[in-house]
Scaffold this active site. Structure first.
Site, mmCIF file in Angstrom:
data_model
loop_
_atom_site.group_PDB
_atom_site.id
_atom_site.type_symbol
_atom_site.label_atom_id
_atom_site.label_comp_id
_atom_site.label_asym_id
_atom_site.label_seq_id
_atom_site.Cartn_x
_atom_site.Cartn_y
_atom_site.Cartn_z
ATOM 1 N N LYS A 63 0.996 -1.068 0.048
ATOM 2 C CA LYS A 63 0.103 -0.011 0.119
ATOM 3 C C LYS A 63 0.770 1.229 0.052
ATOM 4 O O LYS A 63 1.475 1.672 1.159
ATOM 5 C CB LYS A 63 -0.864 -0.073 1.187
ATOM 6 C CG LYS A 63 -2.170 0.776 1.201
ATOM 7 C CD LYS A 63 -2.388 2.119 0.779
ATOM 8 C CE LYS A 63 -2.088 3.110 1.653
ATOM 9 N NZ LYS A 63 -1.849 4.571 1.153
ATOM 10 N N CYS B 37 13.892 11.273 6.137
ATOM 11 C CA CYS B 37 13.540 11.081 7.680
ATOM 12 C C CYS B 37 15.103 11.177 8.511
ATOM 13 O O CYS B 37 15.089 11.435 9.572
ATOM 14 C CB CYS B 37 13.006 9.801 7.943
ATOM 15 S SG CYS B 37 14.073 8.280 7.114
ATOM 16 N N GLU C 196 9.145 17.279 14.584
ATOM 17 C CA GLU C 196 9.710 16.935 13.274
ATOM 18 C C GLU C 196 8.891 17.774 12.153
ATOM 19 O O GLU C 196 7.691 17.816 12.046
ATOM 20 C CB GLU C 196 9.191 15.472 12.850
ATOM 21 C CG GLU C 196 10.108 14.971 11.430
ATOM 22 C CD GLU C 196 9.552 13.668 10.850
ATOM 23 O OE1 GLU C 196 8.327 13.190 11.215
ATOM 24 O OE2 GLU C 196 10.364 12.876 10.305
ATOM 25 N N GLU D 257 9.375 2.041 11.019
ATOM 26 C CA GLU D 257 10.326 2.867 10.851
ATOM 27 C C GLU D 257 9.613 4.516 10.659
ATOM 28 O O GLU D 257 8.840 4.632 9.838
ATOM 29 C CB GLU D 257 10.903 2.380 9.164
ATOM 30 C CG GLU D 257 11.670 1.250 9.174
ATOM 31 C CD GLU D 257 13.042 1.223 9.739
ATOM 32 O OE1 GLU D 257 13.380 2.090 10.266
ATOM 33 O OE2 GLU D 257 13.307 -0.087 9.694
HETATM 34 P P1 NAP Z 1 2.124 8.845 6.669
HETATM 35 O O1 NAP Z 1 1.159 9.722 6.943
HETATM 36 O O2 NAP Z 1 2.309 8.196 8.464
HETATM 37 O O3 NAP Z 1 1.897 7.628 5.790
HETATM 38 C C1 NAP Z 1 2.655 6.469 5.654
HETATM 39 C C2 NAP Z 1 1.789 5.294 4.670
HETATM 40 O O4 NAP Z 1 0.909 4.942 5.635
HETATM 41 C C3 NAP Z 1 1.180 6.228 3.638
HETATM 42 O O5 NAP Z 1 1.094 4.886 2.781
HETATM 43 C C4 NAP Z 1 -0.316 6.478 4.308
HETATM 44 O O6 NAP Z 1 -1.498 6.311 3.139
HETATM 45 C C5 NAP Z 1 -0.359 4.999 5.062
HETATM 46 N N1 NAP Z 1 -1.319 5.314 6.197
HETATM 47 C C6 NAP Z 1 -1.944 6.509 6.556
HETATM 48 N N2 NAP Z 1 -2.964 6.321 7.716
HETATM 49 C C7 NAP Z 1 -2.586 4.684 7.770
HETATM 50 C C8 NAP Z 1 -3.500 3.959 8.712
HETATM 51 N N3 NAP Z 1 -4.145 4.405 9.747
HETATM 52 N N4 NAP Z 1 -2.898 2.684 8.797
HETATM 53 C C9 NAP Z 1 -2.089 2.049 7.931
HETATM 54 N N5 NAP Z 1 -1.478 3.016 6.895
HETATM 55 C C10 NAP Z 1 -1.977 4.437 6.981
HETATM 56 O O7 NAP Z 1 3.588 9.433 6.701
HETATM 57 P P2 NAP Z 1 4.052 10.189 5.202
HETATM 58 O O8 NAP Z 1 3.375 11.602 5.322
HETATM 59 O O9 NAP Z 1 3.851 9.451 4.105
HETATM 60 O O10 NAP Z 1 5.681 10.248 5.244
HETATM 61 C C11 NAP Z 1 6.403 11.053 6.089
HETATM 62 C C12 NAP Z 1 6.806 10.510 7.488
HETATM 63 O O11 NAP Z 1 7.501 9.161 7.162
HETATM 64 C C13 NAP Z 1 7.908 11.410 8.187
HETATM 65 O O12 NAP Z 1 7.175 11.210 9.437
HETATM 66 C C14 NAP Z 1 9.109 10.619 8.205
HETATM 67 O O13 NAP Z 1 9.927 10.733 9.231
HETATM 68 C C15 NAP Z 1 8.841 9.084 7.882
HETATM 69 N N6 NAP Z 1 9.682 8.242 7.324
HETATM 70 C C16 NAP Z 1 10.440 7.475 8.052
HETATM 71 C C17 NAP Z 1 11.492 6.744 7.325
HETATM 72 C C18 NAP Z 1 12.214 5.953 8.331
HETATM 73 O O14 NAP Z 1 12.921 4.936 7.727
HETATM 74 N N7 NAP Z 1 12.286 5.942 9.460
HETATM 75 C C19 NAP Z 1 11.693 6.822 6.167
HETATM 76 C C20 NAP Z 1 10.863 7.638 5.256
HETATM 77 C C21 NAP Z 1 9.972 8.615 5.814
HETATM 78 P P3 NAP Z 1 -1.630 7.647 2.704
HETATM 79 O O15 NAP Z 1 -0.525 8.521 2.245
HETATM 80 O O16 NAP Z 1 -2.388 7.426 1.390
HETATM 81 O O17 NAP Z 1 -2.347 8.490 3.631
#
Ligand code: NAP
Length: 477
Positions: A171, A279, A380, A245
């Site tokens: 997904k 990140c 963040e 992550e």
């Molecule tokens: P996000 O909003 O948490 O979304 C991540 C993924 O989860 C997307 O595919 C999202 O779908 C999905 N999602 C949303 N709500 C969900 C739920 N209740 N259950 C399961 N899946 C759900 O994060 P983002 O805004 O895409 O990414 C930015 C964040 O990722 C930042 O905090 C960054 O630090 C972190 N990140 C961490 C790493 C690491 O390796 N630690 C690497 C890259 C990014 P939708 O987008 O369709 O809502």
């Protein structure tokens, strides 16, 4: 460009026939649509993975390694297409899509193919028995990825997951569906058995239906900390294997004995790569007092020299932010920084390239004068905004670096490697670089502590996460 779900080896519409627009971050235009998948679509994809599991898990590791190699070859033949689609979808510079996203997506498949090919069973001999450790597949995996490094992170999960004999449902983020779709086309082109890799597009509801599905055995999630905590809750009733992550607020610690020129270059890259939307980005820069003024002057010059422009232009170094909503969040933090007493040394306002006024633009922003405990210095922001602070001693630098709920990464810049290693071991984080940043060996563990996540992926840690060890004890005679 309309993308479809990929289930049982076929591209299919969502059952509901609901669709969402996909926007270009740089121009604001609609560039396509994606399925708004519901529970029925997720269930269909999970059932496809369940059906494919017996055959796929019965293959020898060597056979699965060969499949990974075929996927790598096919992806490599589409290198430029990956880079173009990634820049179109994310707004990142095409040079970055080539050197990081496309390159790593290919090497993720090649690297795990090699690891799985070389896998050997561990054996523990006793006086009267032999213990063999067999790494068995976990079952059906849910792989959920964010928008900042779409194919880079999806391939980082798919390759070890299927390499270890699991079948999966992916997904991707609703904001960046294009390279996930390309990967499904590659998987179809190489003829991977049907149902081994499935994909549903959609919003968080689709993600949540997937992580809570009773037939999903494992969840590998990369995304924000708040979403990660929802994922952990939905996976816990069935004790699903979980890797999270999550977010970061990483410190770059600059000591007075550093090589100034290399440090300014490295800290600028670590602060603003992918518009600060990595990140691992160093978003808090801590500088030893004796060189603070000199460093700040050179750093601001370096930031101001970055070329902001059309992501498709080869000379562009900084592109657009992912969405209007994310731009608003970044703008909110910039205004909060002013309220908290910060001074904007550069940036702070949108910087719009010619002809792209409907895109999501923000100049790289450096803020000084904030308290270490301020919200802008500890939360963040995940955009092109960094805060810069002074420190007087090693101990104080360590204390400030650890002053956040996150513990993902960091960097230390010094001419004294012994000091670098000493300070590194005092920072409560999962990864830390000395005199470099984002220098990755795929064999090394990747992941964070505190609110930055649970578990590690990378190298043998990925193979461990995507498998269950079975101890077979053979009694001698
Ligand atoms: P996000 O909003 O948490 O979304 C991540 C993924 O989860 C997307 O595919 C999202 O779908 C999905 N999602 C949303 N709500 C969900 C739920 N209740 N259950 C399961 N899946 C759900 O994060 P983002 O805004 O895409 O990414 C930015 C964040 O990722 C930042 O905090 C960054 O630090 C972190 N990140 C961490 C790493 C690491 O390796 N630690 C690497 C890259 C990014 P939708 O987008 O369709 O809502």
């Amino acid at each position: 460009m309309r993308v479809l779900n990929y289930i049982r080896g076929e591209f299919v519409d969502p059952k509901s026939d609901f669709w969402m627009d996909n926007f270009s971050p740089s121009s604001g235009e609609v560039i396509g649509s994606i399925p708004l998948s519901g529970e029925g679509d997720v269930d269909n994809a999970v059932m496809a993975a369940v059906e494919a599991l017996p055959y796929w898990s019965s293959l020898r590791p060597l056979e699965r390694a060969e499949w990974l190699e075929r996927i790598a070859d096919c992806l490599e033949s589409k290198f430029e297409e990956i880079a173009r689609l990634e820049s179109l979808d994310t707004g990142k510079p095409i040079s970055l899509s080539r050197s990081v996203d496309a390159k790593r997506s290919v090497s993720n498949f090649r690297f795990f193919s090699g690891m799985i090919r070389d896998l050997e069973e561990e054996v523990f001999e006793m006086e009267d028995a032999t213990n063999i450790v067999k790494l068995k597949p976990v079952g059906v995996g849910a792989l959920i990825t964010p928008w900042n490094l779409p194919l880079y992170l999806l391939s980082w999960k798919v390759a070890p997951a299927i390499g270890m004999g699991n079948t999966v449902v992916c997904k991707p983020s609703e904001l960046t569906p294009l390279t996930a779709d390309l990967l499904m086309k590659v998987i179809e082109e190489v003829g991977l058995p049907r149902g081994v890799v499935n994909l549903v597009h959609g919003d968080g509801m689709a993600g949540s239906s997937l992580t809570s599905h009773p037939l999903v055995d494992l969840v590998s999630f990369t995304g924000g900390t708040e979403t990660g905590s929802k994922v952990a809750l939905s996976a816990s009733p069935k004790f699903k294997k979980l890797s999270l992550e999550l977010g970061g607020k990483n410190a770059s610690i600059v000591f007075s004995d550093c090589d100034m020129e290399k440090t300014v270059e490295g800290v600028t890259r670590s602060a603003f790569l992918n518009q600060g939307q990595v990140c691992l980005c160093g978003s808090r820069i801590l500088v030893e007092e004796s060189i603070y003024d000199d460093f700040v002057e050179l750093f601001v010059d370096s930031v101001e020299s970055m070329v902001i422009g059309d992501p498709m232009d080869d000379s562009t170094e900084l592109g657009a932010l992912i969405s209007k909503e994310h731009l608003k969040k970044v703008e909110y933090y910039i205004s909060l920084a002013k309220e908290e007493g910060g001074q904007i040394l550069t940036g702070g306002t949108p910087c719009v390239p010619k002809g792209l006024s409907n895109g999501n633009w923000m100049a790289p922003t450096v803020i000084a004068g904030l308290d270490h405990n301020s919200r802008c210095s500890t939360e963040e922001i995940f955009g092109p905004v960094v805060t810069i602070h002074r420190f007087k001693s090693e101990d104080q630098a360590i204390k400030i670096a650890n002053n956040t709920r996150y513990g993902l990464a960091g960097s230390i810049w010094t001419g004294d490697l012994e000091k670098g290693e000493r300070v590194a071991s005092m920072i409560h984080t999962g990864m830390i670089w000395v005199n470099t940043w984002l220098h990755r060996d795929l064999r090394a563990p990747f992941g964070g502590v505190k609110d930055s996540g649970v578990g590690r992926e990378g190298g043998r840690w990925s193979l461990g996460f995507f498998s269950e060890p079975l101890n077979v004890c053979l009694k001698n005679d």
